[in-house]
Design a protein around this motif. Structure first.
Motif, PDB file in Angstrom:
ATOM      1  N   MET A   1       0.850  -1.166   0.000  1.00 28.32           N
ATOM      2  CA  MET A   1       0.000   0.000   0.000  1.00 28.32           C
ATOM      3  C   MET A   1       0.897   1.231   0.000  1.00 28.32           C
ATOM      4  O   MET A   1       1.872   1.299   0.734  1.00 28.32           O
ATOM      5  CB  MET A   1      -0.899  -0.009   1.247  1.00 28.32           C
ATOM      6  N   LYS A   2       0.549   2.184  -0.809  1.00 26.92           N
ATOM      7  CA  LYS A   2       1.291   3.429  -0.899  1.00 26.92           C
ATOM      8  C   LYS A   2       0.709   4.414   0.106  1.00 26.92           C
ATOM      9  O   LYS A   2      -0.501   4.615   0.155  1.00 26.92           O
ATOM     10  CB  LYS A   2       1.155   3.997  -2.305  1.00 26.92           C
ATOM     11  N   ILE A   3       1.597   5.016   0.946  1.00 28.28           N
ATOM     12  CA  ILE A   3       1.150   5.964   1.962  1.00 28.28           C
ATOM     13  C   ILE A   3       2.035   7.200   1.950  1.00 28.28           C
ATOM     14  O   ILE A   3       3.145   7.184   1.407  1.00 28.28           O
ATOM     15  CB  ILE A   3       1.161   5.340   3.372  1.00 28.28           C
ATOM     16  N   ILE A   4       1.531   8.259   2.561  1.00 26.83           N
ATOM     17  CA  ILE A   4       2.295   9.493   2.743  1.00 26.83           C
ATOM     18  C   ILE A   4       2.542   9.642   4.234  1.00 26.83           C
ATOM     19  O   ILE A   4       1.595   9.673   5.022  1.00 26.83           O
ATOM     20  CB  ILE A   4       1.509  10.715   2.217  1.00 26.83           C
ATOM     21  N   LEU A   5       3.797   9.708   4.631  1.00 28.68           N
ATOM     22  CA  LEU A   5       4.122   9.847   6.051  1.00 28.68           C
ATOM     23  C   LEU A   5       3.845  11.276   6.508  1.00 28.68           C
ATOM     24  O   LEU A   5       4.227  12.234   5.846  1.00 28.68           O
ATOM     25  CB  LEU A   5       5.592   9.504   6.293  1.00 28.68           C
ATOM     26  N   THR A   6       3.187  11.404   7.658  1.00 31.02           N
ATOM     27  CA  THR A   6       2.920  12.724   8.231  1.00 31.02           C
ATOM     28  C   THR A   6       3.866  13.016   9.384  1.00 31.02           C
ATOM     29  O   THR A   6       3.956  14.154   9.824  1.00 31.02           O
ATOM     30  CB  THR A   6       1.472  12.825   8.736  1.00 31.02           C
ATOM     31  N   HIS A   7       4.553  12.000   9.905  1.00 29.01           N
ATOM     32  CA  HIS A   7       5.532  12.141  10.981  1.00 29.01           C
ATOM     33  C   HIS A   7       6.757  11.308  10.602  1.00 29.01           C
ATOM     34  O   HIS A   7       6.672  10.429   9.745  1.00 29.01           O
ATOM     35  CB  HIS A   7       4.988  11.602  12.302  1.00 29.01           C
ATOM     36  N   GLU A   8       7.849  11.550  11.283  1.00 23.88           N
ATOM     37  CA  GLU A   8       9.039  10.742  11.061  1.00 23.88           C
ATOM     38  C   GLU A   8       8.836   9.376  11.699  1.00 23.88           C
ATOM     39  O   GLU A   8       8.420   9.269  12.848  1.00 23.88           O
ATOM     40  CB  GLU A   8      10.255  11.423  11.684  1.00 23.88           C
ATOM     41  N   VAL A   9       9.099   8.313  10.940  1.00 26.30           N
ATOM     42  CA  VAL A   9       9.001   6.951  11.432  1.00 26.30           C
ATOM     43  C   VAL A   9      10.375   6.323  11.279  1.00 26.30           C
ATOM     44  O   VAL A   9      10.918   6.252  10.175  1.00 26.30           O
ATOM     45  CB  VAL A   9       7.943   6.135  10.644  1.00 26.30           C
ATOM     46  N   SER A  10      10.944   5.884  12.381  1.00 27.90           N
ATOM     47  CA  SER A  10      12.288   5.325  12.372  1.00 27.90           C
ATOM     48  C   SER A  10      12.352   4.109  11.451  1.00 27.90           C
ATOM     49  O   SER A  10      11.537   3.196  11.543  1.00 27.90           O
ATOM     50  CB  SER A  10      12.674   4.926  13.798  1.00 27.90           C
ATOM     51  N   GLY A  11      13.320   4.112  10.560  1.00 25.91           N
ATOM     52  CA  GLY A  11      13.519   3.006   9.643  1.00 25.91           C
ATOM     53  C   GLY A  11      12.638   3.046   8.412  1.00 25.91           C
ATOM     54  O   GLY A  11      12.742   2.174   7.555  1.00 25.91           O
ATOM     55  N   LEU A  12      11.759   4.049   8.319  1.00 29.30           N
ATOM     56  CA  LEU A  12      10.850   4.105   7.179  1.00 29.30           C
ATOM     57  C   LEU A  12      11.007   5.388   6.391  1.00 29.30           C
ATOM     58  O   LEU A  12      11.091   5.358   5.168  1.00 29.30           O
ATOM     59  CB  LEU A  12       9.406   3.965   7.673  1.00 29.30           C
ATOM     60  N   GLY A  13      11.058   6.530   7.077  1.00 29.37           N
ATOM     61  CA  GLY A  13      11.225   7.795   6.381  1.00 29.37           C
ATOM     62  C   GLY A  13      10.802   8.968   7.239  1.00 29.37           C
ATOM     63  O   GLY A  13      10.464   8.815   8.408  1.00 29.37           O
ATOM     64  N   GLN A  49       2.841  20.608   1.481  1.00 31.47           N
ATOM     65  CA  GLN A  49       2.529  21.295   2.734  1.00 31.47           C
ATOM     66  C   GLN A  49       3.224  20.614   3.910  1.00 31.47           C
ATOM     67  O   GLN A  49       3.779  21.284   4.788  1.00 31.47           O
ATOM     68  CB  GLN A  49       1.020  21.310   2.957  1.00 31.47           C
ATOM     69  N   ILE A  50       3.232  19.292   3.933  1.00 36.82           N
ATOM     70  CA  ILE A  50       3.906  18.545   4.997  1.00 36.82           C
ATOM     71  C   ILE A  50       5.406  18.814   4.954  1.00 36.82           C
ATOM     72  O   ILE A  50       6.044  19.030   5.984  1.00 36.82           O
ATOM     73  CB  ILE A  50       3.608  17.033   4.869  1.00 36.82           C
ATOM     74  N   ARG A  51       5.988  18.832   3.762  1.00 34.75           N
ATOM     75  CA  ARG A  51       7.425  19.077   3.627  1.00 34.75           C
ATOM     76  C   ARG A  51       7.799  20.486   4.064  1.00 34.75           C
ATOM     77  O   ARG A  51       8.832  20.698   4.690  1.00 34.75           O
ATOM     78  CB  ARG A  51       7.872  18.834   2.195  1.00 34.75           C
TER      79      ARG A  51
END
Length: 148
Positions: A1-13, A49-51
């Motif tokens: 599944m393709k997602i957009i991260l809204t917070h920093e997730v360790s090991g993911l992005g 906007q998130i960036r």
């Protein structure tokens, strides 16, 4: 599944990254916790906007990160919590507790998501805590947990 991260997730992005993860991980953990949103064509507009929000909050250069690291390592952090007779805490110390204790001790303002405890802090005494300031800079500081 393709997602957009809204917070920093360790090991993911970091926030604003578009990543592909397993469906269950996204559906059962990332989306309910608020760490990510589903990727859609309309969601691509949210990425910018998130960036922009991330750039405002983050430490841009390694020099800035090293400066904040020096400030953090010079701070004596003492955190008063409720504990039993044997020295065990009622609950545990969270990264948010550590971030607020750093601020109260006169240190720089640290985002709670950057504080890494390693293992849950459930006893009184001195503990080591890491604060990830930049991809290459990690500040280690001692936190003294005392009974309130």
């Amino acid at each position: 599944m393709k997602i957009i991260l809204t917070h920093e997730v360790s090991g993911l992005g970091t926030a604003g990254d578009v990543v592909d993860v397993k469906d269950g991980y996204a559906r059962n953990y990332l989306i309910p916790q608020g760490f990510a949103i589903r990727w859609t064509k309309g969601g691509e507009k949210d990425v910018e906007q998130i960036r922009r929000g991330r750039k405002i909050r983050e430490i841009a250069t390694i020099e800035q990160a090293n400066e904040v690291k020096g400030q953090l390592e010079g701070v004596k952090v003492k955190l008063a919590v409720r504990a039993g007779d044997a020295g065990r805490l009622f609950g545990s110390v969270t990264p948010a507790d550590v971030a607020s204790a750093i601020k109260a001790a006169g240190g720089p303002d640290v985002d709670k998501r950057r504080v890494e405890l390693g293992a849950p802090i459930k006893t009184l005494g001195a503990h080591q805590v890491s604060v990830r300031l930049h991809a290459d800079v990690v500040a280690k500081l001692g936190v003294e947990i005392v009974a309130a």
